[in-house]
Design an enzyme around this catalytic site. Structure first.
Site, short mmCIF file in Angstrom:
data_model
loop_
_atom_site.label_atom_id
_atom_site.label_comp_id
_atom_site.label_asym_id
_atom_site.label_seq_id
_atom_site.Cartn_x
_atom_site.Cartn_y
_atom_site.Cartn_z
N TYR A 54 -5.12 10.41 4.45
CA TYR A 54 -6.15 11.04 3.63
C TYR A 54 -6.63 10.12 2.52
CZ TYR A 54 -2.74 11.96 -0.12
OH TYR A 54 -1.83 11.82 -1.12
N GLU A 103 6.52 4.53 -9.02
CA GLU A 103 5.20 5.01 -9.44
C GLU A 103 5.31 6.49 -9.79
OE1 GLU A 103 2.42 4.84 -6.09
OE2 GLU A 103 4.07 5.18 -4.69
#
Ligand code: PMP
Length: 283
Positions: free
Chosen positions: A32, A178
């Site tokens: 996506y 992250e």
């Protein structure tokens, strides 16, 4: 009601149907992209298409990607939904057929896109900053592929919410990888921006690429390397970036205040310069 896009057609959202046999649903076999929209125009379009192309190849989804066609559909969706400020979500799955790990060669991928309104320019998170907690990074080993299997970030964000924070930074082997849906940065006391280097360990943020260019133009030193929680606690400022946040200041990590608990001046300057640059380059 929104108009959405599915396999070549624009339809009302309640008429868009995906098979229960779709491989995104059964195997998370899909990839996506999320692209933001300001003033009805797309930010960083080329970068998102480039990354989508890479994700498709890595997920072995044979989808013929034509950047201009994607842009045309996205612009039409923006127009049909009169979207000024928000996001366009795009997903390509390997397709739908009887459940089997190996897909038929002839199976056609499924593609969908939809718009979502969202306040991007002046959300409260920019004024207040966000609090993050740290969690173990329990994701798979190819985080550079933007694949739809997002259970780990869903659970991490829920844990953050339960602890009164807005997001989590993930830790692997003692270093921050992250954020759950964003890249993570600190600004050291020496005014050096530190963020993890690109590898299979993190998603190669499109916003990250733009933000580092902005920081470089501001004459800030950039170090792309892993950093620890201790370094983060000791940082002058901290922030996250993604297409849907641009730049959000981080003011607390595991209940420890960063920058006296206020959004950092340099963080806010990077955010402003990023937005100016984005507005001047809309697709
Ligand atoms: N890392 C992760 C894990 C993400 O999910 C995202 C957002 N999709 C990012 C980083 C930021 O990427 P981008 O700037 O392209 O939105």
């Amino acid at each position: 009601m929104r108009t959405v896009y599915i396999n070549g057609k624009f339809v009302p959202e309640n008429e868009a149907k995906i098979s229960i046999f779709d491989r995104s649903f059964l195997f998370s076999h899909g990839v996506y992209e999320v692209t933001s929209v300001l003033n009805g125009g797309l930010i960083d379009h080329q970068g998102h298409v480039r990354r989508l192309s890479r994700s498709l190849a890595n997920a072995q989804i044979p989808f013929e990607l034509i950047s201009d066609d994607i842009l045309k559909v996205q612009k039409r969706l923006i127009e049909l939904n009169q979207l000024q400020e928000g996001l366009i979500y795009l997903q390509v799955s390997r397709g739908a057929e009887d459940r089997d790990f190996i897909p038929s060669e002839s199976l056609k991928p499924t593609i969908i896109m939809f718009t979502q309104e969202k306040a991007l320019l002046n959300p409260p998170q920019v004024v207040d900053g966000i609090k993050v907690i740290s969690v173990d990074d329990i994701r798979w080993r190819r985080r550079d592929v933007k694949a739809v299997g997002l259970l780990a970030p869903v659970l991490a964000k829920e844990e953050a919410r339960c602890k009164g924070a807005q997001d989590a930074w993930m830790i692997e082997d003692g270093y921050i990888t992250e954020g759950t849906s964003n890249n993570a940065y600190i600004l050291t006391k020496e005014n050096t921006i530190v963020t993890r280097q690109l590898s299979h360990d993190i998603l190669h943020g499109i916003t990250r690429e733009a933000i580092l260019a902005v920081a470089m133009a501001m004459d800030l030193t950039i170090e792309e390397r892993p950093f620890t929680l201790e370094e983060a606690y000791d940082a002058r400022e901290a922030f996250i970036t993604s297409a849907s946040t641009f730049v959000w200041p981080v003011v607390e990590i595991n209940n420890q205040e960063i920058a006296q608990g206020r959004p950092g001046a340099i963080t806010l300057e990077i955010r402003k310069k990023y937005i100016d640059r984005a507005l001047a380059n809309l697709a």
